[in-house]
Design an enzyme around this catalytic site. Structure first.
Site, PDB file in Angstrom:
ATOM      1  N   TYR A 441       0.817  -1.212   0.000  1.00  0.00           N
ATOM      2  CA  TYR A 441       0.000   0.000   0.000  1.00  0.00           C
ATOM      3  C   TYR A 441       0.849   1.261   0.000  1.00  0.00           C
ATOM      4  O   TYR A 441       2.024   1.241   0.319  1.00  0.00           O
ATOM      5  CB  TYR A 441      -1.066   0.006   1.081  1.00  0.00           C
ATOM      6  CG  TYR A 441      -0.724  -0.166   2.542  1.00  0.00           C
ATOM      7  CD1 TYR A 441       0.545   0.006   3.052  1.00  0.00           C
ATOM      8  CD2 TYR A 441      -1.757  -0.498   3.429  1.00  0.00           C
ATOM      9  CE1 TYR A 441       0.798  -0.149   4.412  1.00  0.00           C
ATOM     10  CE2 TYR A 441      -1.510  -0.655   4.783  1.00  0.00           C
ATOM     11  CZ  TYR A 441      -0.229  -0.473   5.268  1.00  0.00           C
ATOM     12  OH  TYR A 441      -0.004  -0.618   6.613  1.00  0.00           O
ATOM     13  N   GLU A 442       0.219   2.351  -0.415  1.00  0.00           N
ATOM     14  CA  GLU A 442       0.874   3.646  -0.672  1.00  0.00           C
ATOM     15  C   GLU A 442       1.937   3.547  -1.760  1.00  0.00           C
ATOM     16  O   GLU A 442       2.900   4.306  -1.782  1.00  0.00           O
ATOM     17  CB  GLU A 442       1.475   4.233   0.612  1.00  0.00           C
ATOM     18  CG  GLU A 442       0.543   4.278   1.803  1.00  0.00           C
ATOM     19  CD  GLU A 442      -0.802   4.919   1.494  1.00  0.00           C
ATOM     20  OE1 GLU A 442      -0.891   5.696   0.528  1.00  0.00           O
ATOM     21  OE2 GLU A 442      -1.766   4.637   2.220  1.00  0.00           O
ATOM     22  N   GLY A 443       1.744   2.621  -2.679  1.00  0.00           N
ATOM     23  CA  GLY A 443       2.666   2.448  -3.795  1.00  0.00           C
ATOM     24  C   GLY A 443       3.559   1.251  -3.578  1.00  0.00           C
ATOM     25  O   GLY A 443       4.350   1.211  -2.631  1.00  0.00           O
TER      26      GLY A 443
END
Length: 596
Positions: A441-443
Site C-alpha cells: 500500500y501507498e505504492g
C-alpha cells in the site's frame, strides 16, 4: 504472544548523536525542542505503546473488525476505541501539528520515533490515525482558509480522523482511469459519486466524523491525470461555518478480509451524491494527492521498521533461551544440557541481519524526518530547496527498502523460532503476515522504484542524488584519518562512485530505449538503499565513538557495521549486475510464450 519494549536508547542515539537533531531543531527555530523535552516525550510515548497498544495487537488480529451490512458501520476490536481515547487525551494526535490549529508544534522528526513505537506495538491500530496526518498536510498546503479552519482543528485534536480515497476497482496506480464524478451544486459545493476501494480507516467507531480526501473528475475535465481534482468529503455534512449536520451520502459497502492487519478496517466506500468541497484548483488534484502520498510513504516505511524491531526483540530473547545442540567449537554452557541457539552461526546471521537493517534503517528514516523540518523552516531558500530535493529522493528509498527489509526481518525472526515460529502462540507469524502489506500500500515497491529512477533521477536530473553523494564525499574527507572507520571509508567511496556510474549508464541506455528505466528501476532502488545504509552505518560508528555511551554499546555499533559491510552491502553486486544487464533479457520473451 510477542512482546514489545521501545528501544529508547537507540532511538535517542539515532536522533541526537547521529543525525544531530537537537542542534538542528535550535537552528530551525524550534526553541523548545531541546533534548530533555524530546526524550521526555518519547519516554511517555513508549509507556503508551508498551502498556496500552502492544497488549491489543493479538486481540486485533484475532477479532478483526466487524461490518454491519444493514447500517454500513464498522466496529473495531475490543479495546481499540478506549486506546484511541487515551491517545487523544494524551495530546498525541497533534504532536507535530501547527499550534494555530491546536497542535503542539514540535518538529516532524520527533514524530518519527513516536510513530515507529506505535507501529511496532500495534500496526493495525496505528492505521486509524495514520492518514489523518496526510489529510492535514493536504488541507494545510492546498485548502482554502475556511477549510483549514473548519477541518484542521478537529483533525489535529483527534476528534475526527482522515482518509485518502484514491483507488477504484478498475484502477490503482493508473489514476488517470478513475471514474468518480464531481457535479457542481448551486451552493458552491459538489456532489461526489463513485466507489473507492482499499480505503484504510474508511469507516470505524473511534470518532464521530471521518474526513475523506477524494480524487474525482469535474464535468468536461480533460482525460487522464490532468483532469483529476481533489475534494474534501466528510462522513457527516460540514457547513462552511463548521456546523456539523446529518449523515452525508457516504457509506461503507464492505470491509476486506486480509492476510494481515486484521484489526485495521480496509473499506469499500460508496459515494452517492455526497456533499464535498473542492480542495485547490480544478483539475490540479494530483499535487494535493502527492502531498498526502509522500507523507504516507515515509510513514509506511516506519511501519516496516517498527515490525522489524519488534520481531528482532522477540527472536533475540528466544535465541538466548532456546537450548539446542552444542556450539561447533565446543560447549559454551557446559552446565546446561545444550547451548542456546544464539551460539550457532546461522542464527547469528539472521539476528545480525535484522540488527543491521533495523538500526541503520532507523537513522536513515529519522534523517528523512529532519529533512522535512529543514525544507519547511530553514531561513535560506537554497537550503530549503536542497532539503526538499533530498527528502524527495529518499522517500521512495525509505518506503521501499524499510518495508522490503521488514518482510525479510520478520521472516528471519520467525525462522529463529523454528516450528514454534509458525504457530500462533508466539505471535511471530502475525508480524510476518502484517509486514507483507507494507510493501504494497501507498505504492508498491515497483512503483517506488519507478518514482526513484524515472522521476527523481531522470526527470529531475538526480538533484537529490547529487546532494546525497555530496554528503558522502564530505563525510569521507572529514574522517579520512579516523581509525574508527578506516576499514569502511574505502568501500563506501567505491560504492558512491559506482552509484554515479550506474546512474549514467541507465540514462545513456534510456535515451535510446525508454524500457531501460523500468528494467533497471528495482535493482537501482535496492542498490541505492544499501549504499545509503552503508553511509549511515559509517556515521553511526563515528557518532558512537564520540558519545558517552558504554564501551559495550560502542563495540556493538562497530561490529554490526563491520557485519553490514562484510555480509549485506555485497548484495549491491547482484543489483549492479541486474542494472548493467539492461532490458534485453526482460523484454524479449513474447507475453504469449510465458506458459510455453
Amino acid at each position: 504472544m510477542s512482546q514489545y519494549k521501545a528501544p529508547l536508547r537507540d532511538m535517542q542515539f539515532a536522533l541526537f548523536d547521529v543525525v544531530g537533531a537537537e542542534a538542528e531543531f535550535a537552528r530551525l527555530g524550534f526553541s523548545d525542542a531541546n533534548r530533555e523535552l524530546v526524550e521526555a516525550v518519547l519516554e511517555e510515548s513508549a509507556r503508551f505503546a508498551e502498556n496500552v497498544l502492544a497488549p491489543l495487537n493479538e486481540v486485533g488480529d484475532r477479532e478483526g473488525c466487524t461490518h454491519d451490512k444493514a447500517t454500513g458501520t464498522v466496529t473495531t476490536p475490543t479495546g481499540f476505541k478506549q486506546a484511541y481515547q487515551q491517545y487523544v487525551e494524551g495530546g498525541w494526535t497533534g504532536l507535530v501539528s501547527a499550534v494555530e490549529y491546536g497542535g503542539q508544534g514540535l518538529p516532524q522528526a520527533v514524530g518519527f520515533p513516536q510513530k515507529e513505537m506505535i507501529d511496532a506495538a500495534n500496526l493495525a491500530w496505528g492505521n486509524f490515525p495514520l492518514l489523518s496526518h496526510g489529510a492535514t498536510e493536504a488541507l494545510l498546503h492546498h485548502g482554502e482558509d475556511w477549510q483549514r479552519e473548519v477541518f484542521l482543528k478537529p483533525l489535529t485534536e483527534g476528534r475526527w480522523t482522515g482518509t485518502m480515497c484514491l483507488t477504484e476497482p478498475h484502477c490503482g496506480t493508473d489514476l488517470g482511469m478513475l471514474k468518480t464524478r464531481a457535479e457542481p451544486n448551486e451552493d458552491g459545493s459538489y456532489a461526489i459519486t463513485g466507489t473507492k476501494i482499499f480505503i484504510t480507516a474508511g469507516e470505524h467507531d473511534l470518532t464521530d466524523n471521518i474526513v475523506h480526501l477524494v480524487l474525482a473528475r469535474l464535468p468536461d475535465a480533460p482525460a487522464g491525470t490532468k483532469g483529476i481534482s481533489l475534494f474534501v468529503v466528510p462522513k457527516k455534512r460540514v457547513a462552511r461555518d463548521g456546523t456539523v449536520g446529518d449523515a452525508n451520502e457516504v457509506r461503507c459497502g464492505s470491509i476486506e478480509h486480509k492476510m494481515g492487519i486484521h484489526g485495521s478496517a480496509t473499506c469499500v466506500i460508496n459515494f452517492d451524491g455526497a456533499q464535498g468541497y473542492l480542495v485547490g484548483q480544478p483539475n490540479k488534484g494530483m499535487s494535493g494527492m502527492f502531498t498526502m502520498m509522500n507523507a504516507a510513504r515515509l510513514a509506511v516505511g516506519l511501519q516496516g521498521l517498527g515490525l522489524s524491531d519488534r520481531a528482532l526483540q522477540n527472536a533475540l530473547a528466544y535465541s538466548r533461551e532456546r537450548l539446542q545442540m552444542r556450539s561447533l567449537s565446543g560447549p559454551k554452557f557446559p552446565e546446561k544440557p545444550a547451548d542456546p541457539i544464539i551460539v550457532h552461526p546461522d542464527v547469528r546471521r539472521m539476528l545480525l541481519t535484522c540488527k543491521a537493517l533495523v538500526e541503520g534503517g532507523r537513522v536513515m528514516s529519522y534523517h528523512a524526518g529532519l529533512l522535512i523540518d529543514t525544507a519547511q523552516h530553514a531561513s535560506d531558500e537554497g537550503e530549503r530547496q536542497q532539503a526538499d530535493a533530498l527528502v524527495g529522493f529518499m522517500t521512495p528509498i525509505v518506503k521501499a527498502c524499510l518495508t522490503e527489509w521488514g518482510v525479510e526481518c520478520t521472516y528471519h525472526a520467525l525462522q529463529c523460532y523454528g516450528g514454534h515460529g509458525y504457530i500462533a502462540e508466539h505471535g511471530m507469524e502475525q508480524l510476518a503476515r502484517d509486514a507483507r502489506i507494507t510493501t504494497l500500500y501507498e505504492g508498491t515497491t515497483g512503483i517506488q522504484a519507478l518514482d526513484l529512477m524515472g522521476r527523481k533521477v531522470m526527470q529531475l536530473q538526480g538533484a537529490g542524488l547529487k546532494v546525497f553523494l555530496g554528503m558522502v564525499g564530505a563525510f569521507c574527507k572529514e574522517h579520512a584519518g579516523n581509525p574508527a572507520v578506516a576499514g569502511l571509508l574505502g568501500t563506501l567511496q567505491e560504492k558512491a562512485a559506482e552509484w554515479q556510474q550506474l546512474t549514467r549508464q541507465v540514462a545513456e541506455r534510456a535515451a535510446a530505449n525508454p524500457e531501460e528505466i523500468g528494467a533497471a528501476a528495482y535493482d537501482y532502488l535496492m542498490y541505492s538503499g544499501y549504499v545509503a545504509l552503508a553511509y549511515w552505518w559509517a556515521r553511526s560508528v563515528v557518532a558512537a565513538e564520540a558519545s558517552s555511551h558504554p564501551e559495550a554499546f560502542k563495540a556493538a555499533k562497530r561490529e554490526t557495521a563491520r557485519f553490514y559491510f562484510d555480509r549485506i552491502l555485497p548484495r549491491t553486486l547482484a543489483h549492479a549486475a541486474g542494472i548493467t544487464a539492461g532490458a534485453g533479457s526482460l523484454m524479449t520473451l513474447d507475453a504469449a510464450h510465458f506458459d510455453a
